[in-house]
Design a protein around this motif. Sequence first.
Motif, PDB file in Angstrom:
ATOM      1  N   CYS A   1       7.032  65.322  27.476  1.00 32.09           N
ATOM      2  CA  CYS A   1       6.673  64.234  28.038  1.00 32.09           C
ATOM      3  C   CYS A   1       6.525  62.906  26.996  1.00 32.09           C
ATOM      4  O   CYS A   1       6.693  62.009  27.829  1.00 32.09           O
ATOM      5  CB  CYS A   1       5.163  64.397  28.523  1.00 32.09           C
ATOM      6  SG  CYS A   1       5.108  65.530  30.095  1.00 32.09           S
TER       7      CYS A   1
ATOM      8  N   PRO B   1       9.907  60.926  28.904  1.00 26.54           N
ATOM      9  CA  PRO B   1       8.964  60.794  30.314  1.00 26.54           C
ATOM     10  C   PRO B   1       9.466  60.803  31.367  1.00 26.54           C
ATOM     11  O   PRO B   1       8.647  61.227  32.408  1.00 26.54           O
ATOM     12  CB  PRO B   1       8.402  59.466  29.848  1.00 26.54           C
ATOM     13  CG  PRO B   1       9.275  58.793  29.054  1.00 26.54           C
ATOM     14  CD  PRO B   1      10.226  59.841  28.404  1.00 26.54           C
TER      15      PRO B   1
ATOM     16  N   ARG C   1       3.021  62.900  32.066  1.00 30.06           N
ATOM     17  CA  ARG C   1       3.298  61.197  31.559  1.00 30.06           C
ATOM     18  C   ARG C   1       2.711  60.448  32.629  1.00 30.06           C
ATOM     19  O   ARG C   1       1.869  59.470  32.245  1.00 30.06           O
ATOM     20  CB  ARG C   1       4.866  61.071  31.350  1.00 30.06           C
ATOM     21  CG  ARG C   1       5.201  59.534  31.075  1.00 30.06           C
ATOM     22  CD  ARG C   1       4.403  59.482  29.835  1.00 30.06           C
ATOM     23  NE  ARG C   1       4.580  58.176  29.187  1.00 30.06           N
ATOM     24  CZ  ARG C   1       4.865  57.925  27.730  1.00 30.06           C
ATOM     25  NH1 ARG C   1       5.073  58.853  26.906  1.00 30.06           N
ATOM     26  NH2 ARG C   1       4.842  56.689  27.442  1.00 30.06           N
TER      27      ARG C   1
END
Length: 83
Positions: free
Chosen positions: A22, A26, A68
């Motif tokens: 992440c 992202p 994220r």
Amino acid sequence: MPPALLAITPLFGVTLCYIAVCAVSPFGNCRKCSGWGFQMRTDRKGRMKRGKDCRRCQATGKRIRIGRWLYNRWARIYRAGAR
């Protein structure tokens, strides 16, 4: 080693790997259109044609990862509370 510790260790490793993914990337491919930004359709002869734009990703082909999204939400709330 206790069995509970053996069960927790792989879960902790998977969690750390997901956090790293992440942080580095992202955005992932949209699950509905597989990152194309549109659905593929066939005409009456069976040839592939471009379909409508994907509504889920707004034709970008990308989506934000859940981890994220949660981090962004946490950071926004933290910044708003610090004022």
